[in-house]
Design a protein around this motif. Structure first.
Motif, PDB file in Angstrom:
ATOM      1  N   PRO A  14       0.806  -1.233   0.000  1.00  0.00           N
ATOM      2  CA  PRO A  14       0.000   0.000   0.000  1.00  0.00           C
ATOM      3  C   PRO A  14       0.837   1.281   0.000  1.00  0.00           C
ATOM      4  O   PRO A  14       0.447   2.287  -0.554  1.00  0.00           O
ATOM      5  N   SER A  15       2.040   1.243   0.597  1.00  0.00           N
ATOM      6  CA  SER A  15       2.829   2.463   0.712  1.00  0.00           C
ATOM      7  C   SER A  15       3.706   2.700  -0.513  1.00  0.00           C
ATOM      8  O   SER A  15       4.333   3.742  -0.629  1.00  0.00           O
ATOM      9  N   ARG A  16       3.777   1.718  -1.406  1.00  0.00           N
ATOM     10  CA  ARG A  16       4.694   1.828  -2.531  1.00  0.00           C
ATOM     11  C   ARG A  16       3.917   1.813  -3.829  1.00  0.00           C
ATOM     12  O   ARG A  16       3.049   0.970  -4.005  1.00  0.00           O
ATOM     13  N   SER A  17       4.203   2.736  -4.727  1.00  0.00           N
ATOM     14  CA  SER A  17       3.582   2.656  -6.036  1.00  0.00           C
ATOM     15  C   SER A  17       4.682   2.595  -7.074  1.00  0.00           C
ATOM     16  O   SER A  17       5.719   3.247  -6.936  1.00  0.00           O
ATOM     17  N   ARG A  18       4.476   1.798  -8.086  1.00  0.00           N
ATOM     18  CA  ARG A  18       5.474   1.602  -9.126  1.00  0.00           C
ATOM     19  C   ARG A  18       4.767   1.591 -10.464  1.00  0.00           C
ATOM     20  O   ARG A  18       3.659   1.084 -10.578  1.00  0.00           O
ATOM     21  N   LEU A  19       5.460   2.082 -11.469  1.00  0.00           N
ATOM     22  CA  LEU A  19       4.954   1.901 -12.819  1.00  0.00           C
ATOM     23  C   LEU A  19       5.086   0.429 -13.184  1.00  0.00           C
ATOM     24  O   LEU A  19       5.972  -0.265 -12.685  1.00  0.00           O
ATOM     25  N   ALA A  20       4.216  -0.020 -14.067  1.00  0.00           N
ATOM     26  CA  ALA A  20       4.229  -1.434 -14.457  1.00  0.00           C
ATOM     27  C   ALA A  20       5.617  -1.858 -14.922  1.00  0.00           C
ATOM     28  O   ALA A  20       6.054  -2.974 -14.655  1.00  0.00           O
ATOM     29  N   SER A  21       6.315  -0.942 -15.608  1.00  0.00           N
ATOM     30  CA  SER A  21       7.625  -1.285 -16.164  1.00  0.00           C
ATOM     31  C   SER A  21       8.717  -1.396 -15.099  1.00  0.00           C
ATOM     32  O   SER A  21       9.801  -1.890 -15.373  1.00  0.00           O
ATOM     33  N   GLN A  22       8.433  -0.945 -13.877  1.00  0.00           N
ATOM     34  CA  GLN A  22       9.463  -0.941 -12.819  1.00  0.00           C
ATOM     35  C   GLN A  22       9.294  -2.085 -11.826  1.00  0.00           C
ATOM     36  O   GLN A  22      10.052  -2.180 -10.876  1.00  0.00           O
ATOM     37  N   LEU A  23       8.301  -2.919 -12.025  1.00  0.00           N
ATOM     38  CA  LEU A  23       8.034  -3.961 -11.033  1.00  0.00           C
ATOM     39  C   LEU A  23       9.089  -5.058 -11.091  1.00  0.00           C
ATOM     40  O   LEU A  23       9.516  -5.460 -12.164  1.00  0.00           O
ATOM     41  N   THR A  24       9.452  -5.553  -9.931  1.00  0.00           N
ATOM     42  CA  THR A  24      10.310  -6.729  -9.896  1.00  0.00           C
ATOM     43  C   THR A  24       9.475  -7.944 -10.278  1.00  0.00           C
ATOM     44  O   THR A  24       8.236  -7.904 -10.254  1.00  0.00           O
ATOM     45  N   GLU A  25      10.155  -9.036 -10.574  1.00  0.00           N
ATOM     46  CA  GLU A  25       9.432 -10.254 -10.945  1.00  0.00           C
ATOM     47  C   GLU A  25       8.525 -10.708  -9.801  1.00  0.00           C
ATOM     48  O   GLU A  25       7.386 -11.109 -10.011  1.00  0.00           O
ATOM     49  N   GLU A  26       9.028 -10.607  -8.577  1.00  0.00           N
ATOM     50  CA  GLU A  26       8.240 -11.003  -7.403  1.00  0.00           C
ATOM     51  C   GLU A  26       6.970 -10.156  -7.289  1.00  0.00           C
ATOM     52  O   GLU A  26       5.886 -10.659  -7.001  1.00  0.00           O
ATOM     53  N   GLU A  27       7.104  -8.844  -7.527  1.00  0.00           N
ATOM     54  CA  GLU A  27       5.937  -7.961  -7.454  1.00  0.00           C
ATOM     55  C   GLU A  27       4.960  -8.260  -8.585  1.00  0.00           C
ATOM     56  O   GLU A  27       3.741  -8.216  -8.382  1.00  0.00           O
ATOM     57  N   GLN A  28       5.479  -8.585  -9.774  1.00  0.00           N
ATOM     58  CA  GLN A  28       4.591  -8.940 -10.883  1.00  0.00           C
ATOM     59  C   GLN A  28       3.769 -10.177 -10.532  1.00  0.00           C
ATOM     60  O   GLN A  28       2.579 -10.241 -10.809  1.00  0.00           O
ATOM     61  N   ILE A  29       4.422 -11.154  -9.892  1.00  0.00           N
ATOM     62  CA  ILE A  29       3.717 -12.383  -9.497  1.00  0.00           C
ATOM     63  C   ILE A  29       2.651 -12.057  -8.458  1.00  0.00           C
ATOM     64  O   ILE A  29       1.513 -12.504  -8.548  1.00  0.00           O
ATOM     65  N   ARG A  30       3.020 -11.230  -7.468  1.00  0.00           N
ATOM     66  CA  ARG A  30       2.067 -10.877  -6.414  1.00  0.00           C
ATOM     67  C   ARG A  30       0.853 -10.163  -7.006  1.00  0.00           C
ATOM     68  O   ARG A  30      -0.294 -10.418  -6.623  1.00  0.00           O
ATOM     69  N   ILE A  31       1.096  -9.257  -7.950  1.00  0.00           N
ATOM     70  CA  ILE A  31      -0.003  -8.507  -8.557  1.00  0.00           C
ATOM     71  C   ILE A  31      -0.869  -9.427  -9.412  1.00  0.00           C
ATOM     72  O   ILE A  31      -2.094  -9.340  -9.394  1.00  0.00           O
ATOM     73  N   ALA A  32      -0.233 -10.362 -10.125  1.00  0.00           N
ATOM     74  CA  ALA A  32      -1.004 -11.321 -10.927  1.00  0.00           C
ATOM     75  C   ALA A  32      -1.883 -12.182 -10.024  1.00  0.00           C
ATOM     76  O   ALA A  32      -3.044 -12.448 -10.331  1.00  0.00           O
TER      77      ALA A  32
END
Length: 115
Positions: A14-32
């Motif tokens: 909740p405290s961190r916002s990132r552009l889609a292009s800046q996400l780590t692989e782990e964050e991409q998995i979590r968001i998916a």
């Protein structure tokens, strides 16, 4: 300033916002996974005449607009309802119910395990 470019912004926490292009692989998995969980939440259309439980909730607390007959809505495990677009956007930032602050994913996972 980069305001003109519309890249989706995600909130891996909740405290961190990132552009889609800046996400780590782990964050991409979590968001998916989060998008997958959101799509498992039951959805429907608002029909104030259908049953009593929806009558009590007249407005979406996210956008503060009254529900209109036929609006696409989504139900959370705590039985609060919201406009589908409002709650889907909210849940990408915070996986809690905006009304009662009940964590949504915990309730979802436990309901899956009992089935």
């Amino acid at each position: 300033s980069q305001e003109q470019i519309h890249v989706p912004v995600y909130h891996p926490t909740p405290s961190r916002s990132r552009l889609a292009s800046q996400l780590t692989e782990e964050e991409q998995i979590r968001i998916a996974q989060r998008i997958g969980l959101i799509h498992h939440l039951p959805k429907g259309v608002y029909d104030p005449g259908r049953d009593g439980s929806e009558k009590k909730i007249r407005e979406c607390v996210i956008c503060m607009m009254d529900f209109e007959y036929g609006d696409p809505i989504r139900f959370l495990p705590c039985m609060h309802i919201y406009h589908k677009d409002c709650i889907d956007d909210w849940l990408m930032r915070s996986f809690t119910c905006p009304s009662c602050m009940e964590p949504v994913d915990a309730a979802l996972l436990s309901s899956y395990e009992t089935n």
